[in-house]
Design an enzyme around this catalytic site. Structure first.
Site, PDB file in Angstrom:
ATOM      1  N   ASP A  18      56.568 -28.631   5.671  1.00  0.00           N
ATOM      2  CA  ASP A  18      55.589 -29.679   5.420  1.00  0.00           C
ATOM      3  C   ASP A  18      54.344 -29.003   4.831  1.00  0.00           C
ATOM      4  OD1 ASP A  18      54.312 -32.295   5.724  1.00  0.00           O
ATOM      5  OD2 ASP A  18      53.199 -31.344   7.345  1.00  0.00           O
ATOM      6  N   ASP A 184      54.511 -30.322  11.435  1.00  0.00           N
ATOM      7  CA  ASP A 184      53.491 -30.487  12.472  1.00  0.00           C
ATOM      8  C   ASP A 184      53.538 -31.843  13.151  1.00  0.00           C
ATOM      9  OD1 ASP A 184      52.585 -31.679  10.011  1.00  0.00           O
ATOM     10  OD2 ASP A 184      50.643 -31.946  10.960  1.00  0.00           O
TER      11      ASP A 184
END
Length: 228
Positions: A18, A184
């Protein structure tokens, strides 16, 4: 615990990351752009603390949350003409500020170097529009690490749908079983689980207040150096 414990004592063949909240702390730039948008609409500004809780689902959702001044919003709460104007204002403001106050998180570069030394192929899968993803990676001097970048508008679907992960893995010639997702938020974890990929969650990003230890992530770390 070394990362190799997740892959039968081998380093993963492919790693997907990400972007916002995992590789780069982009909240300062996003917050200023959101507040510029709200100010132009004569609405109360939000501030960085709120924006940190709102990012992760793509620009459209961020704009909706900012207009509603809350994480949970009704998609029809803002009239279409207001939303369209707000989104354009946000894009214009963020385009001017993208990368200006962002920073690479500690531990990222040593982990990328370890992946390179192991011959691992690397990609980015983000819900951020591609228009902003490439420039941010360039600004942070990270672009050269990644062979594939999938943005939030690269495909018809975004995370937590697994297809962006499958797409990146295919482009890298990888196998989902030996591909690691690093993220995350619950979007990253759910996408990886749906794709059948092991997933490591970083504790320092934008996770909407979710306790990551309860999400089923294979590992939760404070720094990616813990995996070396």
């Amino acid at each position: 615990m070394s990362l190799t414990r997740l892959f039968n004592d081998r380093w993963p063949g492919t790693v997907l990351f990400d972007l916002d909240g995992t590789l780069v702390d982009s909240a300062p730039d996003l917050a200023v752009a959101v507040d510029d948008m709200l100010h132009a609409l004569d609405l109360p500004t939000a501030g960085e603390d709120k924006v940190r809780d709102w990012v992760g689902n793509g620009a459209g959702v961020l704009v909706h949350r900012a207009l509603a001044d809350r994480f949970d919003y009704q998609s029809d709460q803002a009239p279409d003409d207001l939303f369209d104007r707000a989104r354009q204002l946000f894009f214009d403001a963020y385009r001017a500020r993208n990368g200006s106050a962002a920073s690479v998180y500690p531990g990222i570069l040593p982990f990328l170097e370890a992946c390179r030394d192991a011959g691992t192929r690397l990609g980015v899968v983000t819900n951020k529009p591609l228009e902003f993803t490439g420039p941010l990676l360039e600004q942070m001097d990270l672009a050269h690490w990644f062979e594939v970048v999938v943005g939030g508008d690269s495909l018809p679907v975004k995370k937590p749908d697994p297809e962006p992960l499958f797409h990146a893995c295919r482009e890298l010639g990888g196998d989902p079983a030996t591909c690691l997702m690093v993220g995350d938020s619950i979007n990253d974890i759910e996408a990886a689980q749906a794709a059948g990929m092991p997933v490591v969650a970083v504790s320092y990003g934008y996770n909407y207040g979710v306790r990551l230890e309860d999400t089923g992530a294979d590992r939760v770390v404070d720094s990616l150096t813990e995996l070396l």
